[in-house]
Write a protein that holds these residues in place. Structure first.
Motif, PDB file in Angstrom:
ATOM      1  N   PHE A 180       0.864  -1.170   0.000  1.00  0.00           N
ATOM      2  CA  PHE A 180       0.000   0.000   0.000  1.00  0.00           C
ATOM      3  C   PHE A 180       0.901   1.220   0.000  1.00  0.00           C
ATOM      4  N   ALA A 181       0.849   1.972  -1.085  1.00  0.00           N
ATOM      5  CA  ALA A 181       1.674   3.175  -1.222  1.00  0.00           C
ATOM      6  C   ALA A 181       0.770   4.396  -1.305  1.00  0.00           C
ATOM      7  N   PHE A 182       1.110   5.409  -0.530  1.00  0.00           N
ATOM      8  CA  PHE A 182       0.381   6.676  -0.521  1.00  0.00           C
ATOM      9  C   PHE A 182       1.331   7.779  -0.932  1.00  0.00           C
ATOM     10  N   LEU A 183       0.961   8.532  -1.981  1.00  0.00           N
ATOM     11  CA  LEU A 183       1.805   9.607  -2.484  1.00  0.00           C
ATOM     12  C   LEU A 183       0.998  10.906  -2.481  1.00  0.00           C
ATOM     13  N   ASN A 184       1.570  11.946  -1.890  1.00  0.00           N
ATOM     14  CA  ASN A 184       0.954  13.270  -1.906  1.00  0.00           C
ATOM     15  C   ASN A 184       1.848  14.201  -2.715  1.00  0.00           C
ATOM     16  N   LEU A 185       1.341  14.634  -3.871  1.00  0.00           N
ATOM     17  CA  LEU A 185       2.101  15.494  -4.770  1.00  0.00           C
ATOM     18  C   LEU A 185       1.607  16.935  -4.660  1.00  0.00           C
ATOM     19  N   MET A 186       2.518  17.894  -4.849  1.00  0.00           N
ATOM     20  CA  MET A 186       2.182  19.302  -4.619  1.00  0.00           C
ATOM     21  C   MET A 186       2.418  20.187  -5.839  1.00  0.00           C
ATOM     22  N   GLU A 187       2.482  19.615  -7.016  1.00  0.00           N
ATOM     23  CA  GLU A 187       2.887  20.417  -8.175  1.00  0.00           C
ATOM     24  C   GLU A 187       1.840  21.428  -8.617  1.00  0.00           C
ATOM     25  N   VAL A 188       0.570  21.256  -8.249  1.00  0.00           N
ATOM     26  CA  VAL A 188      -0.429  22.271  -8.588  1.00  0.00           C
ATOM     27  C   VAL A 188      -0.849  23.076  -7.360  1.00  0.00           C
ATOM     28  N   HIS A 189       0.005  23.069  -6.356  1.00  0.00           N
ATOM     29  CA  HIS A 189      -0.195  23.932  -5.194  1.00  0.00           C
ATOM     30  C   HIS A 189       0.747  25.125  -5.310  1.00  0.00           C
ATOM     31  N   THR A 190       0.255  26.295  -4.924  1.00  0.00           N
ATOM     32  CA  THR A 190       1.114  27.473  -4.946  1.00  0.00           C
ATOM     33  C   THR A 190       2.295  27.313  -3.985  1.00  0.00           C
TER      34      THR A 190
ATOM     35  N   ALA B   9      -0.368  21.665 -13.805  1.00  0.00           N
ATOM     36  CA  ALA B   9      -1.138  20.416 -13.930  1.00  0.00           C
ATOM     37  C   ALA B   9      -0.593  19.547 -15.061  1.00  0.00           C
ATOM     38  N   ARG B  10      -0.141  20.164 -16.143  1.00  0.00           N
ATOM     39  CA  ARG B  10       0.501  19.398 -17.220  1.00  0.00           C
ATOM     40  C   ARG B  10       1.711  18.646 -16.684  1.00  0.00           C
ATOM     41  N   TYR B  11       2.519  19.344 -15.886  1.00  0.00           N
ATOM     42  CA  TYR B  11       3.707  18.693 -15.330  1.00  0.00           C
ATOM     43  C   TYR B  11       3.319  17.560 -14.386  1.00  0.00           C
TER      44      TYR B  11
END
Length: 459
Positions: A180-190, A243-245
């Protein structure tokens, strides 16, 4: 074979950040996942900001049931206190613990200061990695300078690339247990700063645009500062291209799953959306608009039949916890439970400093604030109808099929719909009176406070 489970939260991604939900640019990774998996047209977050929404996804509880939101955090001297004690003492099922008891190896990587060990989110994970750039280099003036240079050169992202690389390494390990892997990405956060080739402006503008997408959002929403149309256009362009990235990173996650070779369920979703000038608001506070609550959700299976197809009914992201527990028990083909979706917000009041309140009074703006600045509210989606109520008794009703921008309040002429929603409103009010109270945790240290300020949580 028991399938792997990968839960990916694209932090702050509203649904229309991506092409399948109306985004302005191609999203090849999510477009593929939607073609091959089960995609949800109308997925709704349980809350409009990270902390309560993520807890709801992991627990299946509403914010007024778990009580982990603004009202369990104190903003002392602009430094919030940690919700870790509240989260560690939370009663009921907690997804990483549930899956760990079923034999899963539990692993997480997060780029968000809230979703961190300081925030208590390591609960139930055997491995928890904090991947924001504040911890990828030592603290101090030299490291700060190196990070700044890397950003200006377009070579440092918001931790996404490091997170995906760490996941690929873990997926390639020889551990025989299901993962079980949980990933939190922040690339569309200021603040938005997509690396090349996704940056939409000439490279010499990067310093200025990084500052443009900084953390003045609450002041904009309060009406204490104004922004130009050029600012709004730049801000939106940075958001769409970020979001594209992020979609490119999601493709790398899919590649790692396929390279691992085990049956796997991959969930791509978001904790909440973002106001990018919509309704005169910026950021993700003080609002229960669709721009914050309508999020992407697609479930893609590798060597596992879970679709394909689009689901048009409304579904809450908090139903993921129960559904993923079912996946671990061998029931991957059932779709998520649909029906009325409840989203809750506890108001922005605790985050507004006494100095800002005094400024609002002095400028005469205190009596003309967005209603959720000072009042708690609930939003209820049922089909194409959306109902919003404040704790003061004020009500709003929208037909999203004909009014997706929520401009026309129909509450004065559709009494039947109001009567249908009011029992759910009354239940929310009752929960607010009995919701759990939690002991306050430690205040954020200077690094965490600096990261939260960069993210726009501290003005």
């Amino acid at each position: 074979m028991t399938p792997d489970i990968v839960l990916v939260i694209c932090d702050t991604a509203r649904a229309d950040a991506f092409k399948p939900w109306g985004g302005p640019f191609p999203s090849p990774s999510l477009q593929r996942a939607c073609r091959e998996g089960v995609a949800y047209r109308n997925a709704i977050s349980a809350a409009p900001w990270t902390l309560p929404s993520t807890v709801s996804m992991m627990s299946g509880q509403l914010p007024t049931e778990h009580g982990i939101h603004n009202e369990c955090v104190e903003w002392s001297g602009s430094k919030p206190t940690s919700p870790a004690r509240a989260l560690r003492n939370l009663e009921g099922d907690w997804l990483p613990e549930v899956l760990g008891l079923r034999g899963y190896a539990t692993w997480a990587a997060s780029c968000n200061a809230w979703v961190s060990k300081w925030g208590g989110f390591e609960r139930g994970f055997a491995e928890f990695h904090e991947m924001s750039d504040r911890v990828r280099l030592p603290s101090g003036a030299v490291s700060k300078y190196l990070r700044k240079l890397g950003r200006l050169a377009g070579k440092i992202d918001r931790g996404g690339q490091a997170t995906v690389a760490a996941f690929a390494r873990r997926a390639g390990s020889s551990d025989p247990r299901p993962l079980f892997a949980f990933l939190n990405l922040m690339e569309v956060h200021t603040p938005y700063n997509p690396p090349r080739p996704f940056y939409p402006f000439p490279p010499w503008k990067r310093r200025k645009t990084f500052e443009v997408s900084g953390s003045r959002f609450l002041r904009y929403s309060l009406g204490l500062e104004e922004c130009s149309q050029e600012f709004v256009q730049t801000f939106r362009s940075l958001y769409w291209h970020s979001a594209r990235y992020e979609d490119s990173l999601l493709g790398q996650i899919v590649d790692a799953v396929e390279e691992r070779g085990r049956p796997c369920v991959v969930v791509f979703t978001s904790d909440h959306g973002e106001n990018i000038g919509d309704h005169g608001l910026f950021g993700h506070t003080s609002s229960l608009h669709e721009t914050l609550l309508h999020v992407p959700l697609v479930i893609w299976g590798y060597r596992l039949n879970i679709g394909p197809g689009w689901v048009e009914d409304t579904v809450s992201t908090r139903s993921l916890a129960a559904w993923l527990r079912g996946v671990a028990d061998g029931d991957a083909e059932n779709v998520l439970t649909t029906g009325p979706c409840i989203s809750e917000y506890e108001s922005t009041a605790r985050r507004i400093s006494p100095e800002t309140l005094a400024e609002l009074e002095a400028t005469g703006k205190a009596n003309n604030l967005p209603p959720l600045i000072q009042n708690a509210g609930v939003a209820i989606h049922d089909g194409g109808t959306k109902y919003v109520a404040l704790e003061t008794g004020r009500e709003y009703l929208y037909d999203l099929s004909t009014d997706p921008q929520e401009c026309n309040n129909l509450s004065g002429g559709r009494s039947g719909d109001l009567e249908r929603f009011r029992p759910l409103r009354d239940a929310w009010l009752a929960r607010r009176g009995t919701q759990p109270t939690h002991e306050v945790g430690e205040a954020a240290d200077l690094e965490i406070a600096a990261h939260l300020r960069e993210l726009g949580y501290i003005d």
